[in-house]
Design an enzyme around this catalytic site. Structure first.
Site, PDB file in Angstrom:
ATOM      1  N   SER A 144       0.785  -1.036   0.096  1.00  0.00           N
ATOM      2  CA  SER A 144      -0.113   0.001   0.043  1.00  0.00           C
ATOM      3  C   SER A 144       1.083   1.193  -0.056  1.00  0.00           C
ATOM      4  CB  SER A 144      -0.868  -0.144   1.355  1.00  0.00           C
ATOM      5  OG  SER A 144      -1.377   1.314   1.565  1.00  0.00           O
ATOM      6  N   TYR A 157      -1.957   0.420  10.999  1.00  0.00           N
ATOM      7  CA  TYR A 157      -2.084  -0.191   9.364  1.00  0.00           C
ATOM      8  C   TYR A 157      -0.416   0.361   8.658  1.00  0.00           C
ATOM      9  CZ  TYR A 157      -3.620  -0.818   4.521  1.00  0.00           C
ATOM     10  OH  TYR A 157      -3.682  -1.294   3.058  1.00  0.00           O
TER      11      TYR A 157
END
Length: 259
Positions: A144, A157
């Site tokens: 990501s 995250y």
């Protein structure tokens, strides 16, 4: 532009983790269309079985295998089914919560690390011998943009995705000279049915705010197309890192919104 290469016979199997929805399901469909025999893994057996039927009806080949990537014993048992595979797409993962570091839930941080990092480690370790034996293997790590920059409320995250990015970079160094490529694809803002909803515990209003005013966030198909393109490059071409964002997103913290 180089046309997509048809997979050679020893390399025709592609394993996709987290294939029950979103980017994983879209990637499975596109790899099947590119000529791969796709093995769909996820915890939700009914979802992947339905997807396998869908792919088969479209003329592709797919097998469903219920698997929790954080269960190492189950992953090792799964791996015994393969002498060779051509592609592993480490897609299983996800985000939980958006609290600041000062109040973030350690259980959420732990679960994100287990799924995004340890899950990727488990499956990659278990299948690396089969990837090497194919003579032309590819490991894809779906990280990501959170693995390449920080943002407020994303600490857990971001930490997990940074670790996943480092896993891919280190693996590439360690196996250079073997017939296995390591590709990292790092998407920015992708609108899927479940990602934001899961992150906010099913709160539809919070999930909707993530994409509010963004005319065209990426779709699961956009990312799947990117993965499939990278995988189908000639064997000597390695796409080390591909960052893909919607045009409206300049960075993790700079997004154009028409509100």
């Amino acid at each position: 532009m180089t046309a997509p290469a048809a997979p050679a016979a020893p390399s025709r199997i592609a394993v996709v983790t987290g294939a029950s929805s979103g980017i994983g399901a879209a990637t499975a469909r596109q790899l099947a269309a590119a000529g791969y025999r796709v093995v769909l893994t996820a915890r939700r057996k009914d979802r992947i079985e339905a997807l396998a039927e869908e792919i088969g009806a479209a003329g592709g080949q797919a097998t469903a295998y219920a698997l929790d990537v954080t269960d190492r014993a189950a992953v090792d048992e799964f791996a015994t089914a393969f002498k060779t595979i051509g592609v592993l797409v480490n897609n299983a993962g996800g985000a939980l919560g958006a609290d600041p570091v000062s109040t973030g839930d350690p259980a959420d941080w732990r679960q994100m690390y287990e799924t995004n990092v340890i899950g990727t480690l488990n499956v990659t370790q278990a299948l690396l011998p089969a990837l090497t034996a194919s003579g032309d293997g590819t490991v894809v790590v779906l990280s990501s943009t959170a693995g390449h920059g920080v943002y407020e409320g994303g600490g857990g995250y971001v930490a997990a995705k940074h670790a996943e990015h480092v896993l891919a970079e280190t693996l590439r160094l360690e196996i250079v000279g073997t017939p296995v490529r390591v590709i990292e694809v790092a998407p920015g803002m992708v609108k899927t049915d479940e990602f934001a909803l899961t992150r906010f515990g099913g709160d539809t209003q919070k999930a909707a705010k993530v994409y509010a005013g963004v005319a065209e966030p990426l779709t699961a198909d956009d990312v799947a197309d990117t993965i499939t393109w990278a995988v189908t490059r000639p064997s000597h071409v390695n796409i080390d890192l591909l960052v893909v964002r919607p045009r409206a997103q300049a960075s993790n913290t700079k997004v154009h919104r028409d509100l």
